[in-house]
Design an enzyme around this catalytic site. Structure first.
Site, PDB file in Angstrom:
ATOM      1  CG  ASP A 534      -0.286   0.007   2.572  1.00 30.58           C
ATOM      2  OD1 ASP A 534       0.025   0.943   2.816  1.00 30.58           O
ATOM      3  OD2 ASP A 534      -0.584  -0.709   3.130  1.00 30.58           O
ATOM      4  CD  GLU A 614      18.626 -25.597 -15.088  1.00 33.96           C
ATOM      5  OE1 GLU A 614      17.762 -25.478 -15.143  1.00 33.96           O
ATOM      6  OE2 GLU A 614      20.039 -25.478 -14.214  1.00 33.96           O
TER       7      GLU A 614
END
Ligand code: DGJ
Length: 737
Positions: A534, A614
């Site tokens: 928020d 990877e």
């Protein structure tokens, strides 16, 4: 001058570059709302056509004019029990039992600069252009004064509002509800766009027509919550991403909240927004003032994307005070999903070495480093390193990580305490519990009573002590349960209804002190992922861990919903291992990275378990990200659908487009995209294209296109087959061919 007062008609005009907001002092002093929308030059008092409406009462001094009713007139701050039966902004009861209020204009003041709110986060005036209007209203019977504050950010097209309630009477009173703002929209039809969710699936957009009656967006969990974000939009039915009127309502508050959206008998819409009134009762003695948190309003006629971008820019530039809001963020590797509680210094160092090999900047030691925290049932509150795991404490580890050339970050959850902790054994009264009742447990922990100054002091000193003692440049500030048993052992019975809000004020005070003393520390908010995502938190922390769910399929949906109110610069986004720990789904590493590159990138895996291929791929991802980061962090964000998005530089010379295909079909239709945010007059080269998640290598795509072609004709992508396949395109301005 963005604020003007027409003394003849008693009309206030608030003007931003692209909006007008007007209100008028009515015939007997009520502050009536006139308009919020596109700029208009006229004073709009003529809109208040009195209308005799059965069973809608009239103020006593207007009883001869039956059309004048507070039940039908649009207002700036509604009261209870005064003839307006719609949602009240204020509920008050005096010691002698009087309820309600009848607020009438007393005075006003227009000043340069932005008002501040004591103890609460609020937007600030970065460019010295803001102006403030303060209007004081008074209820004659009780002496209650409401000071309505309006901070007008003209260039930003934002109006900040807040309210101070003063007991200027002679008897004590209790506030049962104090909204931050009331916004009445007397005309037009509106839909509500709000963001509900749950843990691991936060901020899911839901758009619905308003039905007669009240629709409430709220949290009574003590935090803004996974379940209902406080941000919402109202939009005209025809509003799309690119066209149409819409209004954003962004509460700057991290505790329980409540917004009522009411469609009334006249067809007008009222929005009343503020802190939650569940259990709220604030004692106000004569002379005392209560300050309600800020709420940010913005209007645009240009669709949802434009409204989102207004909030993105505003939160970055005018709300978040951290220097990191404007600065590049470190790429981090976090130990949580790599090791959970199962680690020692060697394991963390091996993750750190792996992080260095991948090209990351920062190693974050997550939960499990303190007390006897080998599981989540113990030790919150005992913020001393577990010597069994970390011999010699944090210092040797921090030094070793720094020696690798990495910054060191630490996880904390300072608002909480475990029953099984030295802190709880020493101070059981520091936890929120109700005498004589066993508290509701959540993750086996209790909530510290932050409304008590000695508790917030202790938290500040403990965390500041860690930061003073060690070279920690990042803090992940977690909060893993909602508030229940909201009873403070330090407050008298008549003040227990203040505990939840005092708790939030205590939190803000700790954050204020820590961020002031440690401006070079990057604080990342977290509440079991995005349970406290928020604007209140974003005043202190530039980024928040968006969700515990890192599955890219889910994350794309969560980040899509989040993007309506919040900028990508606020979104912590990590690449985690596959199969995903939350959903069990397997996804390609490249797709996970593409999803995470819509936020502030990190990795949440054990590099030691990666193959050499990877690792090479991640090194390339991080190198890409460093190049893209200014666009992602500070560029303009465009939603191109629910699973495609782009960032464009404000100069319109670069853009990063990401398209994903969540459900590839057989014999797929052409994937066609009209881009946004480009300059039709400029030319752009596709300077890089990264396909991801593709099982079959798609045809290369390159070339130079006019902005006009990309905006109006669009781009057709090759067919994409795979597991969350997609493409990431970097467009850069070039010479015309
Ligand atoms: C919840 C957070 O969202 C996770 O990332 C992790 O930090 C855990 N808490 C640790 O307990």
């Amino acid at each position: 001058m963005s604020i003007r007062y027409d003394a003849t008609q008693r009309i206030f005009r608030l003007e931003t570059n692209h909006t007008t907001y007007q209100m008028q002092v009515g015939p007997v002093g009520h502050l009536l709302h006139l308009y919020y929308g596109r700029p208009v030059p006229d004073a709009l008092g003529y809109r208040l056509l009195p209308r005799d409406c059965g069973f809608s009462p009239n103020p006593y001094d207007l009883r001869e004019h039956r059309g004048w009713s507070l039940d039908t007139l649009p207002q700036e701050y509604s009261s209870a029990d005064n003839g307006d039966f719609r949602c009240p902004s204020l509920e008050v009861r005096t010691a002698s039992g009087m309820r309600g209020s009848d607020l009438r204009y007393v005075t006003h003041e227009i000043s340069k600069g932005k008002y501040a709110l004591s103890g609460l986060p609020a937007a600030f005036d970065r460019d010295d252009t803001c102006e403030t209007l303060s209007v004081t209203l008074k209820d004659a019977a009780t002496g209650l004064e409401a000071e309505l504050l309006y901070g007008v950010f003209a260039a930003e097209d934002v109006i900040a509002r807040a309210v101070r309630i003063k007991n200027a009477g002679t008897e004590p009173m209790t506030l049962h509800r104090v909204a931050s703002a009331c916004l009445d929209l007397p005309f037009g039809s509106w839909e509500l766009l709000h963001f509900h969710g749950r843990h691991c699936m936060e901020r899911q957009p839901e758009r619905r027509p308003l039905l007669h009656g009240v629709q409430t967006i709220s949290s009574n969990r003590g935090a803004s919550s996974h379940q209902h974000n406080p941000f919402l939009m109202l939009c005209a039915p025809e509003t799309t991403e690119d066209t149409g009127e819409c209004i954003g309502v962004m509460p700057v508050y991290s505790g329980g909240h409540r917004t009522d959206v009411e469609l009334d008998q006249s067809g007008s819409v009222r929005v009343v927004t503020g802190i939650s009134d569940a259990g709220f009762a604030w004692q106000l003695s004569p002379g005392e003032t209560f300050t309600a948190p800020e709420v940010l309003l913005s209007f645009t006629p240009s669709g949802l994307t434009a409204l989102s971008q207004t909030f993105h820019r505003f939160l970055r530039r005018n709300l978040c005070r951290s220097k990191f809001s404007q600065q590049p963020r470190p790429v981090l590797v976090n130990s949580w999903e790599a090791a959970y509680f199962d680690f020692d210094a060697d394991r963390i160092l091996s993750i750190a070495r792996g992080a260095k090999e991948l090209g990351a900047d920062l190693l974050v030691l997550d939960d499990g480093w303190f007390g006897r925290r080998s599981h989540d049932k113990t030790s919150l509150g005992d913020w001393t390193p577990d010597e069994g795991k970390l011999p010699g404490g944090l210092e040797p580890l921090v030094r070793a990580v720094n020696d690798l050339g990495l910054q060191f970050g630490l996880w904390i959850e300072p608002e909480m305490v475990s029953e099984d902790s030295d802190l709880y054994r020493a101070h059981p009264d520091w936890a929120l519990t109700v005498p004589g009742r066993k508290p509701a447990m959540s993750r086996d922990q209790l909530v510290l009573d932050l409304s008590r100054p000695e508790v917030s002091d202790w938290i500040f000193e403990t965390i500041a002590g860690l930061l003073r003692a060690h070279n920690i440049t990042y803090i992940k500030w977690d909060m893993n349960r909602s508030l229940t048993d909201v009873f403070s052992r330090a407050l008298p019975p008549e003040r227990q209804g203040e505990t939840a809000h005092r708790w939030v004020l205590g939190l803000y005070e700790i954050l204020e002190r820590l961020t002031a003393e440690f401006p070079d520390v990057l604080f990342e908010g977290c509440a079991g992922g995005g349970g406290r995502f928020d604007a209140g938190m974003l005043a202190y922390v530039p980024q928040i861990w968006c969700s515990d769910n890192t599955d890219p399929y889910s994350r794309i949906a969560i980040q899509y919903g989040t993007s309506f109110g919040y900028p990508a610069s606020a979104v912590g986004a990590h690449v985690s291992a596959s199969p995903n720990h939350q959903t069990g789904r397997r996804t390609p590493l490249s797709s996970r990275a593409a999803a995470a590159m819509a936020g502030m990138l990190g990795y949440e895996l054990d590099p030691g378990k990666l193959s050499e291929d990877e690792k090479a791929e991640i090194r390339r991802q991080i190198a890409d990200y460093r190049e893209f980061a200014p666009l992602i962090q500070l560029g303009d964000h465009y939603r191109l659908g629910t699973s495609a998005w782009m960032f464009a530089s404000p100069e319109r010379d670069r853009a990063l487009v990401t398209v994903t295909v969540p459900a590839p079909e057989g014999n797929p239709r052409p994937l066609h995209l009209r881009l946004k945010g480009l300059d039709p007059e400029k030319y752009y080269a596709i300077s890089r294209i990264r396909y991801f998640g593709c099982e079959i290598e798609p045809a290369p795509l390159q070339g130079v296109y006019s902005g006009a072609a990309l905006l109006y004709a669009g781009l057709t992508l090759p067919q994409l087959y795979g597991n969350l396949p997609g493409a990431q395109l970097l467009l850069e301005q070039t010479e015309a061919l």
